[in-house]
Each structure stands twice: as structure tokens, then as C-alpha cells.
Motif scaffolding. Sequence first.
Motif, PDB file in Angstrom:
ATOM      1  N   ILE A  32       0.845  -1.199   0.000  1.00 29.89           N
ATOM      2  CA  ILE A  32       0.000   0.000   0.000  1.00 29.89           C
ATOM      3  C   ILE A  32       0.877   1.244   0.000  1.00 29.89           C
ATOM      4  O   ILE A  32       0.588   2.235  -0.680  1.00 29.89           O
ATOM      5  N   GLY A  33       1.987   1.187   0.739  1.00 23.53           N
ATOM      6  CA  GLY A  33       2.908   2.316   0.760  1.00 23.53           C
ATOM      7  C   GLY A  33       3.501   2.609  -0.607  1.00 23.53           C
ATOM      8  O   GLY A  33       3.819   3.767  -0.923  1.00 23.53           O
TER       9      GLY A  33
ATOM     10  N   ASP B 211       1.775   2.239  -3.231  1.00 20.10           N
ATOM     11  CA  ASP B 211       0.617   2.639  -4.044  1.00 20.10           C
ATOM     12  C   ASP B 211       0.489   1.775  -5.290  1.00 20.10           C
ATOM     13  O   ASP B 211       0.249   2.257  -6.396  1.00 20.10           O
TER      14      ASP B 211
ATOM     15  N   GLY C 148      -1.246  -0.724  -7.852  1.00 18.36           N
ATOM     16  CA  GLY C 148      -2.623  -0.906  -8.297  1.00 18.36           C
ATOM     17  C   GLY C 148      -2.938  -2.379  -8.482  1.00 18.36           C
ATOM     18  O   GLY C 148      -2.330  -3.253  -7.876  1.00 18.36           O
TER      19      GLY C 148
ATOM     20  N   ASP D 185      -6.306  -3.004  -3.156  1.00 17.07           N
ATOM     21  CA  ASP D 185      -7.503  -2.576  -2.435  1.00 17.07           C
ATOM     22  C   ASP D 185      -8.387  -3.767  -2.080  1.00 17.07           C
ATOM     23  O   ASP D 185      -8.985  -3.818  -1.006  1.00 17.07           O
TER      24      ASP D 185
ATOM     25  N   ASN E 234      -2.103   5.722   5.699  1.00 15.50           N
ATOM     26  CA  ASN E 234      -2.242   5.826   4.241  1.00 15.50           C
ATOM     27  C   ASN E 234      -3.596   6.428   3.870  1.00 15.50           C
ATOM     28  O   ASN E 234      -4.270   5.965   2.951  1.00 15.50           O
TER      29      ASN E 234
ATOM     30  N   TRP F 276      -4.149   7.521   0.272  1.00 22.37           N
ATOM     31  CA  TRP F 276      -4.403   6.348  -0.582  1.00 22.37           C
ATOM     32  C   TRP F 276      -5.825   5.844  -0.382  1.00 22.37           C
ATOM     33  O   TRP F 276      -6.540   5.567  -1.357  1.00 22.37           O
TER      34      TRP F 276
ATOM     35  N   GLU G 228      -8.677   7.595  -2.065  1.00 22.40           N
ATOM     36  CA  GLU G 228      -8.718   7.430  -3.521  1.00 22.40           C
ATOM     37  C   GLU G 228      -9.287   6.077  -3.936  1.00 22.40           C
ATOM     38  O   GLU G 228      -9.534   5.854  -5.119  1.00 22.40           O
ATOM     39  N   GLN G 229      -9.517   5.192  -2.977  1.00 24.65           N
ATOM     40  CA  GLN G 229     -10.060   3.863  -3.295  1.00 24.65           C
ATOM     41  C   GLN G 229     -11.589   3.925  -3.244  1.00 24.65           C
ATOM     42  O   GLN G 229     -12.221   3.495  -2.297  1.00 24.65           O
TER      43      GLN G 229
END
Length: 505
Positions: A152-153, A155, A157, A161, A194, A197, A200-201
Motif C-alpha cells: 500500500i505504501g 501505491d 494498483g 484494495d 495511508n 491512498w 482514492e479507493q
Amino acid sequence: MDTHSPGTKEEGAWGGSDLPPSRQLRLLHLSEIDEADELEQVWLNDFRDVQAVLAEGGGNDEKVQAALQERASSDKGHARVVNGLLFGNICDRSRSPEFFRYLTLVVRDGYAYVCKQLQRIVNEKFTKMIDRGAVQASPQQIQLLELVRRLIGLDVGNGIDRVFLALLRQIQGGSVRETNRWLTRILLQISIENKAWLLEQLDIVHIVFYTFCRVAADHSDPKLEKMRRQEAALCSEIWRERPAECRKLGRDAVRVMQDVARVPEFDQLWKDLLEQPETVGIRDLGDLLCVRTPNAVLASRLTPEMEQQLLFIVQHVKMGQQQRYQKWFMSRWGLSTSEGETLIPDLVRYICCVYHPPNEVIRSDVVQRWAAVGWLLTTARSETIKANTKLALFYDWLFYERKSKDHPGDSVMVVEPAALLIIRSISKWTEITADLMEFLFAAADDWCPRYRQLCRRGIYNAASECLHLGVIPKTTSGRAGWHLVSAYGLAPDKLGAGLRARVRA
């Protein structure tokens, strides 16, 4: 995260130990009577191949990188190298940074395969990564969470998620076990660390809100006050930053927020929803109540193992033979404890809204949904949980809409369990029918007085739909079965005069 994994004392596996790796590192905690796990064996074999590459490299990092990248150049080779590196990341804490670095160098699909495998591990194997009854998280679980945190750090794709969402689903409602608190605390920390992040999910941020809002109700112990306040603060920020996504939660967002409305960080959000709804992205609270909560949201509050066991009861166990399965389920998930019974409303919401069996199951002799929710109702002990469980059962009645040119209509399946439980209880369990009817009409008038007419109309719509579609069967005389409820309700020795008047109306 200072718990040591089994790999920390076996660093010789990479340079001098005479013990084969299979005896030193393991992914799952299996008992002597468990069969070997196929996925674990595949990963272990792929890990041995990675070990061989490292040994051949002789400490030359460039040589190791080149060899791993060459092996990962094909689709099959990529999968095997990734499997081996994931095994090393999770099972050997002492060298996980090294394995993670190699993983970032060989990935050639934007981490899609990595995320797919991690999601599978979480969904299918997470509870097997720890001994049953353990009081602390296992080293493998700790390393898995650390790996997810790292990804996750970065980021990444292509599915991280979904991995995070799968981990959230492993948080068990009603559980006060330290392992469950640990998982909640770590996922909460990852969310806070985060936050950019997370916001944005857009496909999962509303479920993150729902999860932490729901489990915050379980954290009433003063020792958990700090975590509860953090959960509340995160949820409040999510709603205010992403109101459009949170609106998707629909009416169950209101239901779970009521249980935590007095927590300071929730208190202001709750007041804004009631008094200044436009400041939190809705026109009116009534609009939110008229939105049915998505199935994925309600299902998220059952762990995969819990869902599988509940579905077994309602899909394979015959009526009359369910008692021992129900007792085992209650024991497994702690429903008979004061903490564990807070899970019961989640189970009822799942049965009513998520599990809609096909006609062949409805016509079979397996445990029917109305019987399952009846069992859960009798399981609740405290008056608060009894009320919350009945609200979970009748919640969709209060806002039910029939199909029209302006509305697609709600599914009658969401109100069927309550309707059949009322009807089927009249002859043998009259006190259940009386209690349910009393609650239903009281909820219409008292649950949210400002929306009294909305709730009354919803109940009328739900009952009418049940009659129209034959959910409540007709008697041999041709009259609808609902007349039995009316007759029962009008009987002076059954219900009070006030409620008899409501039924007559």
C-alpha cells in the motif's frame, strides 16, 4: 510488530543449516490430523527454487537479480518466482526485506498476480495461519500484514484494495479476543497512515467506513477508548471527504451509527446528518433511509468462514435436525456471550438481504430463512441486542417500496423471513408473534418520529407485497394467510387495545 516468526531462529536455512527448509518454515498451522495443504506445498516448492537461485548467486546481488528476472521472464516462471518470494516474505521475518526487494524487481504485471495470490491467502487461509485458541497473532499473520502495508505504501494498483478489503472482512464482530483486536488495530493504523491512498479507493472506502463504524460499537471497554476514538475520527473524515461514496451505504449506515452516536467524533457527524444534512452531502436523512444497503456491505461483516458455516445450515441441514449445528455455530462464534451476541444483528441482516435462495431450496426440507432468524432471535439475551436484532429483521419493512414507474421496487425476499416467522409462529409460539407485531408497530411510530409516515407506508407496502406475491400463502378457504395475523392481533387475550387498533388500521 516485534513478534518473532519461526524463521528468525533458522537463518541457517540460507547458509549452513543441515535441516531442510520444509521443517523450518511454514505458512499454515496445521494439526497432525490435517491433510497437507496444496497451496502451501506449491509455495514451499517454489521457495526452494528461489533458495537455489540465491545459493548459486553466492552473495552476488547482481547475479541473483539477473537469475530471478530470467526465471520470471515467462508467465509460468513469473508465477513460480513470485510464489517463492511471497512465501519468504511471510514465513521468514529475518530476511523479508530482502525478499520484498527482489519481489519489486521481478514483478512484470503491476503486482496483479501478487495481489491475486494475497487475496486468496486472506480469504482461504488466514484463519489457518494461527493455532486455534492462540492468544496472539502468529508470526505469519504479522508478516502478511506488514507485506500488505509495504505494498500500500508503494501505491501499487491491480488489486491491493481488494486484499485490504479481504483483511477487513476477517475482523470478527462481537469478538474481544486479542487476535481480533490486534487485526483491527493494525488495519486501523494502515488506514490512518495511508489516508490519502484510502480516500482514492472509491470502490472500498465506504466499506472501510462501515467496518470501523460497526466494530467501534464493540469497543466499549475503557481500555479500548483510544482505538474507538481513532475509529470514530477516521470514519468521520471518510464521510466528510467522500460523501458520495458513503451515501451508497444507504439505510444501514444510519442503523450502525446509532450505536456509536455518543462517541465524540461520531457525535458531530450524527448531529449534522440530522440537523444539517447538506453539510455532509445528503439532502435529507430520509433520502438515505430509502436507499437499500448493497449486499457486499452487509456481507462484509461476516468472515468468509462464518458465512460458509451459516450457509451450510440453511442450504444443507434439514428442518428438525438443525439444533446441534446451531449449538456448534453459537459456540464457534461466541453468540452466547455478552460480547459475542452483538454479532447477531449482522447475521440477521445477512440472511434477510444477502442470502436469497432459489425456489428449489425454498420448496425443500432444509432449514428455511424464517427458522434461522427465529433461532437467532431466541439466542439474543440482553434487551439491547434483542431490540437491535428485531430492528435488523424489520429494517427493510420500514422503508419498503413497491415497483412503480418512479421506483424499481424492493425485493420481497428482504421482508419474507419476518413475514413467514410471524405466520408460522401463531400456532405454536404465540409469544413470538405477539412480540414481533408489538415491535413492528412500535418501530413505525417511535424509532424515528420525524419519519413516522414514511415507516408506516413502508410497512403497508411490505405487507401488501407479501400478499400480492403469495409469500404469505392463501388458506384452503381462499383467504390470505395474513388474516390469521389480524384475527390474532384482535384477540383481547393476546395484545393490548392500542396494538389491536393498529392491526385493525
